[in-house]
Write an enzyme that holds these catalytic residues in place. Structure first.
Site, PDB file in Angstrom:
ATOM      1  N   CYS A 135      13.408  11.755   5.733  1.00 57.16           N
ATOM      2  CA  CYS A 135      13.537  11.469   7.096  1.00 57.16           C
ATOM      3  C   CYS A 135      14.941  11.532   7.632  1.00 57.16           C
ATOM      4  CB  CYS A 135      13.170   9.998   7.358  1.00 57.16           C
ATOM      5  SG  CYS A 135      13.828   8.960   6.224  1.00 57.16           S
ATOM      6  N   GLU A 145      10.662   1.634  10.016  1.00 58.43           N
ATOM      7  CA  GLU A 145      11.421   2.689   9.671  1.00 58.43           C
ATOM      8  C   GLU A 145      10.613   3.923  10.038  1.00 58.43           C
ATOM      9  OE1 GLU A 145      14.548   2.085   9.115  1.00 58.43           O
ATOM     10  OE2 GLU A 145      14.341   0.057   8.700  1.00 58.43           O
ATOM     11  N   LYS A 195       0.812  -1.090  -0.060  1.00 62.34           N
ATOM     12  CA  LYS A 195       0.097  -0.068  -0.017  1.00 62.34           C
ATOM     13  C   LYS A 195       0.872   1.310   0.167  1.00 62.34           C
ATOM     14  CE  LYS A 195      -1.901   2.279   3.272  1.00 62.34           C
ATOM     15  NZ  LYS A 195      -1.883   3.651   2.644  1.00 62.34           N
ATOM     16  N   GLY A 221       7.291   5.004   7.878  1.00 64.47           N
ATOM     17  CA  GLY A 221       6.245   6.089   8.091  1.00 64.47           C
ATOM     18  C   GLY A 221       6.531   6.830   9.309  1.00 64.47           C
ATOM     19  N   SER A 222       5.543   7.532  10.095  1.00 58.42           N
ATOM     20  CA  SER A 222       5.739   8.311  11.312  1.00 58.42           C
ATOM     21  C   SER A 222       5.819   7.141  12.404  1.00 58.42           C
ATOM     22  CB  SER A 222       4.387   9.125  11.646  1.00 58.42           C
ATOM     23  OG  SER A 222       3.383   8.446  11.593  1.00 58.42           O
ATOM     24  N   GLU A 277       9.775  15.902  15.547  1.00 56.25           N
ATOM     25  CA  GLU A 277       9.933  15.879  14.088  1.00 56.25           C
ATOM     26  C   GLU A 277       8.948  16.950  13.376  1.00 56.25           C
ATOM     27  OE1 GLU A 277       8.736  12.660  11.745  1.00 56.25           O
ATOM     28  OE2 GLU A 277      10.620  12.721  10.412  1.00 56.25           O
TER      29      GLU A 277
END
Ligand code: NAD
Length: 495
Positions: free
Chosen positions: A297, A263, A188, A241-242, A399
């Site tokens: 990132c 990650e 996805k 992602g977050s 972040e």
């Protein structure tokens, strides 16, 4: 711009377009027929629709992946090598179209998509196609008692979920090793940047990838994403992602004992000593601060500068940053493009407001930008530099993931280390010094999964990639990825 628009028209992506899921080798509509708007962030306008898939679509994808698994997992490495290379060749062949799709979907400059995102997507396929041809496993002997050998077998159906900042680049970084290792995949892409994943479906059809081996399902995290994560037959999840979504995914997948690679976010220190190579450091720091609108990132968003050069650094850094004017991403001379979405644009502006409330001084940027012409309603923010904040305020702890950096000064190596490590994240760090002993010393003590000394974003795909602390669990890259996407089994033979 004219050239870019001409390619765009040829792409059959004329407004508004309708994406489909790619399940069992076929492009199909979502079962319930629901769609989500897709917005071009450089204009702020809806330009297409993507499937809002849910459990029922994932069920179809699982069914297809289940039937495809026996043949694909038993196919020779050479066969998979050939197919993955064919996909890589087709990505190269369609690189202009893919780059343009990436730019329109994400807002990043067209030149950047052409130079970085799309070439890396084909490299990912080539790299893991070649990797699987050389992948070997260990054997352990107990003198004359026994011999053990390790089998590394495909896991089965695996889920790959990726973010919007480097859409095709990161999507293929997961899919390629998963397929090379003989798994079937349900993938996805981010609902914010789905188009290149959709174009990849067409490329896979053209490359002759057997039906059901790769299934690409579009939709949101809570609906399609969680249906992948919680499906009993999906045995491993590779997620980028977050940290917030990573935490949620871990809480769903862990009780089902799935293999997990996470990650996650970063708040990376860029540590600059007075003895650095000034020009190289300045040029690279411009990139590590603001490339891709700061939406990488690995960007060095906390700049730590030795006190003796702080003022000199600040003056030059501010002067150079003022020249980075965001503009239409289709124009070759736009150094900065649009922020990916309105939600993210507002989040970044809120973070700048928070920085001011915390006592931070905005010494460059800090405001939205309204370009003239077709991008007047797009989401653009000036590259922003903030100083005067300590390490433990929100601005330096959380972040932001946009074109916003902070400056802090330090007097000693110990202080630099303390500032670098005062953070819950630990993805990457950059160290600028010509003192080789200091470089080694700090590299071993900074709490990050990736350390760059006198460089940034120099990537060798064979090396382990991943974060410490809240930046993630597990590693990607090279053998690490092929090990993640296989199950090891020890066979012990009594001699
Ligand atoms: P996000 O977490 O919102 O979404 C990432 C993906 O996960 C999307 O496909 C989304 O639909 C899906 N998702 C969201 N919630 C989910 C859930 N509950 N279950 C299953 N899937 C879910 O992240 P984003 O905003 O797309 O990307 C930005 C973040 O990604 C930043 O934090 C950035 O640091 C991080 N990132 C990390 C790396 C890395 O290698 N460590 C690389 C790129 C981006």
């Amino acid at each position: 711009m004219v050239a870019a628009l001409a390619v765009y028209k040829k792409m059959d992506l004329s407004t508004p377009y309708h994406l489909s899921n790619f399940i069992n080798g076929t492009l199909i509509a979502p079962v319930k027929g629901n769609y989500i708007d897709n917005v071009d962030p450089s204009t702020g306008k809806v330009y297409g629709e993507i499937p809002d898939s849910d459990k029922e679509d994932i069920e179809l994808a699982v069914k297809a992946a289940r039937s495809a698994f026996p043949a694909w997992s038993k196919s020779s490495n050479e066969y998979r090598f050939k197919i993955l290379n064919r996909i890589a060749d087709l990505i190269d062949e369609h690189s202009e179209v893919l780059a343009l799709a990436e730019t329109i979907d994400n807002g990043k400059p067209f030149w950047l998509s052409k130079k970085v995102d799309i070439p890396r997507a084909s490299s990912n396929f080539r790299f893991f196609a070649t990797g699987i041809m050389h992948f070997a496993s260990e054997s352990h002997q107990m003198e004359d008692r026994s011999v053990n050998y390790t089998l590394r077998q495909p896991i089965g159906i695996v889920g790959c979920i990726s973010p919007w900042n480097l859409p095709l680049y990161l999507f293929t970084w997961k899919i390629a090793p998963a397929l090379a290792a003989g798994n079937t995949v349900i993938a996805k892409p981010s609902e914010v940047t789905p188009v290149t994943a959709y174009l990849l479906s067409k490329i896979c059809q053209q490359a002759g990838l057997p039906a059901g081996v790769l299934n690409i399902v579009h939709g949101t995290g809570p609906s399609a994403g969680e249906a992948i994560v919680t499906h009993q037959e999906v045995r491993a999840i590779s997620f980028t992602g977050s940290t917030r979504a990573g935490e949620r995914i871990a809480s769903l997948a862990a009780p089902k004992f799935k293999k997990l690679s996470l990650e996650l976010g970063g708040k990376n220190p860029n540590i600059i000593f007075a003895d650095c190579d000034w020009k190289k450091m300045m040029d690279t720091t411009m990139q590590s601060s603001f490339s891709n609108q700061g939406e990488i990132c690995l960007c060095g968003s906390r700049i730590l500068v030795e006190e003796s050069i702080y003022e000199k650094f600040k003056t030059e850094f501010v002067a150079r940053t003022k020249k980075l004017i965001p503009g239409d991403p289709l124009l070759e001379d736009s150094k900065q493009g649009a922020i990916v979405s309105e939600v993210h644009y507002r989040k970044i502006l809120d973070c700048i407001t928070t920085a001011k409330k915390e006592g931070g001084k905005i010494i460059c940027g800090g405001e939205p930008v309204i370009p003239e012409g077709r991008c007047a309603e797009g989401f653009f923010i000036q590259p922003t530099i903030i100083e005067g904040l300590g390490p433990d305020c929100r601005t330096n702890m959380e972040e932001i993931f946009g074109p916003v950096v902070t400056l802090q000064s330090f007097k000693t190596e110990e202080e630099a280390l303390l500032l670098a490590n005062t953070c819950s994240y630990g993805l990457a760090a950059t160290i600028w010094t010509s003192d080789i002993s200091r470089a080694h010393r700090l590299s071993s003590r900074v709490e990050s999964g990736i350390i760059w000394v006198n460089c940034w974003l120099l990537r060798d795909l064979r090396t382990p990639f991943g974060g410490f602390k809240n930046s993630g669990v597990g590693k990607e890259g090279g053998w690490e990825a092929l090990k993640f996407f296989t199950e090891s089994k020890n066979v012990c033979i009594d001699l």
